[in-house]
Design a protein around this motif. Structure first.
Motif, PDB file in Angstrom:
ATOM      1  N   MET A  87      11.808  -4.181   5.143  1.00  0.00           N
ATOM      2  CA  MET A  87      10.651  -3.394   4.824  1.00  0.00           C
ATOM      3  C   MET A  87      10.531  -2.151   5.471  1.00  0.00           C
ATOM      4  SD  MET A  87       8.898  -5.756   3.553  1.00  0.00           S
ATOM      5  CE  MET A  87       7.165  -5.201   3.573  1.00  0.00           C
ATOM      6  N   PRO A  88       9.857  -1.295   4.700  1.00  0.00           N
ATOM      7  CA  PRO A  88       9.803   0.193   4.814  1.00  0.00           C
ATOM      8  C   PRO A  88       9.663   0.420   6.582  1.00  0.00           C
ATOM      9  CG  PRO A  88       8.622  -0.003   2.835  1.00  0.00           C
ATOM     10  CD  PRO A  88       8.996  -1.523   3.388  1.00  0.00           C
ATOM     11  N   GLY A  93       9.536   2.950  11.237  1.00  0.00           N
ATOM     12  CA  GLY A  93       8.638   2.578  12.555  1.00  0.00           C
ATOM     13  C   GLY A  93       7.088   2.093  11.973  1.00  0.00           C
ATOM     14  N   SER A  94       6.343   1.629  12.891  1.00  0.00           N
ATOM     15  CA  SER A  94       4.986   1.106  12.512  1.00  0.00           C
ATOM     16  C   SER A  94       4.056   1.075  13.708  1.00  0.00           C
ATOM     17  CB  SER A  94       5.217   0.029  12.004  1.00  0.00           C
ATOM     18  OG  SER A  94       5.756  -1.230  12.740  1.00  0.00           O
ATOM     19  N   GLN A 129      13.937   1.622  -0.329  1.00  0.00           N
ATOM     20  CA  GLN A 129      14.776   2.980  -0.270  1.00  0.00           C
ATOM     21  C   GLN A 129      13.861   4.042  -0.357  1.00  0.00           C
ATOM     22  OE1 GLN A 129      16.624   2.425  -4.353  1.00  0.00           O
ATOM     23  NE2 GLN A 129      18.042   0.686  -3.574  1.00  0.00           N
ATOM     24  N   SER A 130      12.927   4.016  -1.062  1.00  0.00           N
ATOM     25  CA  SER A 130      11.823   5.393  -1.056  1.00  0.00           C
ATOM     26  C   SER A 130      11.374   5.634   0.354  1.00  0.00           C
ATOM     27  CB  SER A 130      10.683   5.014  -2.111  1.00  0.00           C
ATOM     28  OG  SER A 130       9.830   4.061  -1.583  1.00  0.00           O
ATOM     29  N   SER A 131      11.364   4.691   1.208  1.00  0.00           N
ATOM     30  CA  SER A 131      10.661   4.959   2.710  1.00  0.00           C
ATOM     31  C   SER A 131      11.449   6.162   3.304  1.00  0.00           C
ATOM     32  CB  SER A 131      10.940   3.524   3.510  1.00  0.00           C
ATOM     33  OG  SER A 131      12.109   3.303   3.723  1.00  0.00           O
ATOM     34  N   VAL A 141       8.409  11.560   9.309  1.00  0.00           N
ATOM     35  CA  VAL A 141       7.840  10.414   8.797  1.00  0.00           C
ATOM     36  C   VAL A 141       6.378  10.284   9.003  1.00  0.00           C
ATOM     37  CG1 VAL A 141       7.806   7.930   9.307  1.00  0.00           C
ATOM     38  CG2 VAL A 141      10.031   8.958   9.370  1.00  0.00           C
ATOM     39  N   THR A 142       5.583   9.729   8.010  1.00  0.00           N
ATOM     40  CA  THR A 142       4.115  10.091   8.115  1.00  0.00           C
ATOM     41  C   THR A 142       3.756   8.205   8.171  1.00  0.00           C
ATOM     42  OG1 THR A 142       4.071  11.781   6.969  1.00  0.00           O
ATOM     43  CG2 THR A 142       1.942  10.757   7.153  1.00  0.00           C
ATOM     44  N   VAL A 143       3.156   7.911   9.173  1.00  0.00           N
ATOM     45  CA  VAL A 143       2.610   6.711   9.575  1.00  0.00           C
ATOM     46  C   VAL A 143       1.058   6.632   9.867  1.00  0.00           C
ATOM     47  CG1 VAL A 143       2.686   4.597  10.783  1.00  0.00           C
ATOM     48  CG2 VAL A 143       4.951   5.920  10.161  1.00  0.00           C
ATOM     49  N   ASP A 144       0.249   6.010   9.164  1.00  0.00           N
ATOM     50  CA  ASP A 144      -1.142   5.975   9.404  1.00  0.00           C
ATOM     51  C   ASP A 144      -1.799   7.513   9.245  1.00  0.00           C
ATOM     52  OD1 ASP A 144      -3.732   4.939   9.742  1.00  0.00           O
ATOM     53  OD2 ASP A 144      -3.668   5.203  12.112  1.00  0.00           O
ATOM     54  N   GLY A 145      -1.199   8.178   8.490  1.00  0.00           N
ATOM     55  CA  GLY A 145      -1.729   9.496   8.273  1.00  0.00           C
ATOM     56  C   GLY A 145      -1.131  10.628   9.203  1.00  0.00           C
TER      57      GLY A 145
END
Length: 329
Positions: A87-88, A93-94, A129-131, A141-145
């Motif tokens: 998964m991306p 990261g998440s 791949q696009s991640s 890296v943009t996570v949650d804006g």
């Protein structure tokens, strides 16, 4: 500068930086036999702040090459095995919920490193791949804006196997164009293969590079000094026009449905500049452009189906163009 000293990687002098980067070949050769062009390509990519696609059949030391480079450059490295179920968030990261604080906190993914080895990138779906696209292009890296910057230097070295088609997802042209270089890792010569087997018979362990004697010979400060020196390397208007003529010729080739974009022309100018500096010159000559044309352009063109059926390759088309485009005097 003695590349074996404990101060390796701490010099800011361009001359010392060049000597240290040249020492990489000998250091990586302690672990990888006969892949000098690939080592040079990876160094060029680091100098240009670009990324590399490594293509070769399984078992030709693609992963070992990247790990040895990271050890010799004293860089942090992480490896991601790309699979169909990746998964991306597994890459970038998440947000993770912390029950103690009742808040979400960001858990960095493996992309937060200096040298990311994306193993078998064509085995994961386009969404994953696009991640990597934002990380490769924007170096964040943009996570949650929230944008989060990646370390510097940052290089993605992605591997793919050309012989596997079942269960693979070919990289789209837009993503291929994000890679500065595509390096092909060939099968070793007979003597090189004998040397590989001899090393293994004598106890070489590819998972223990320290035992193989691989030591840091350069580091981030050397790269910083080298990049500054590369930026000062002179490019004449004639060389710029030569690069443009080569790239425009790909767009007019009857064997291609897709030629090199302006981004590709910019990439060729950058890699030729880095190669000129590595070879000891402060100016670019046509031979520098020719030396880097294949790895810089081969993945940015698309063959017509009928040309492919006739055995035409991207490399042969580019070589033919190099032979016909007038060379500046």
């Amino acid at each position: 500068m003695d590349p074996t000293t404990d101060n390796a990687g701490q010099s800011g002098d361009p001359g010392d930086a060049r000597a240290s980067l040249e020492a990489l070949r000998a250091e990586i050769a302690k672990a990888v036999v006969g892949q000098d062009p690939a080592v040079t390509g990876l160094v060029v990519a680091l100098l240009c702040r670009g990324h590399v696609l490594l293509e070769g059949v399984p078992g030709v030391a693609k992963t070992l090459l990247v790990r040895a480079l990271a050890s010799a450059l004293e860089l942090d490295t992480k490896r991601v095995q790309f699979t169909p179920d990746l998964m991306p968030g597994d890459v970038t990261g998440s947000l993770v919920y912390d029950a103690r604080t009742a808040e979400f906190s960001f858990q960095p993914g493996p992309v937060f490193t200096n040298l990311l080895l994306a193993d078998e990138i064509n085995r994961t779906p386009p969404k994953t791949q696009s991640s990597l696209l934002e990380a490769m292009e924007e170096r964040q890296v943009t996570v949650d804006g929230t944008p989060r910057p990646l370390p510097d230097p940052f290089l993605v070295a992605a591997t793919q196997n050309p012989v596997e088609y079942e269960g693979t997802y070919p990289l789209p042209e837009a993503q291929l164009d994000r890679f500065l270089l595509k390096l092909t890792i060939p099968l070793p010569s007979r003597q090189d293969e004998i040397d590989v087997l001899t090393r293994h018979a004598e106890g070489f362990n590819p998972r223990d590079l320290k035992a193989a004697g691989v030591r840091p010979v350069a580091g981030p400060k050397d790269l910083e000094a080298a990049r500054a020196a590369v930026a000062e390397t002179t490019i004449s208007p004639e060389i710029t026009a030569y690069v443009v003529d080569i790239c425009r010729a790909t767009r007019e080739s009857p064997s291609l449905t897709l030629g090199v974009s302006p981004r590709g022309a910019t990439a060729l100018l950058s890699t030729a500049r880095a190669w000129a500096w590595l070879t000891g010159r402060d100016y670019v000559i046509p031979d520098d452009v020719k030396a880097l044309a294949l790895p810089t352009l081969r993945h940015r063109v698309q063959l017509r189906p009928e040309a492919e059926m006739e055995g035409v390759t991207a490399d042969s088309v580019i070589n033919a163009i190099l032979a016909h485009v007038p060379v500046p005097r």
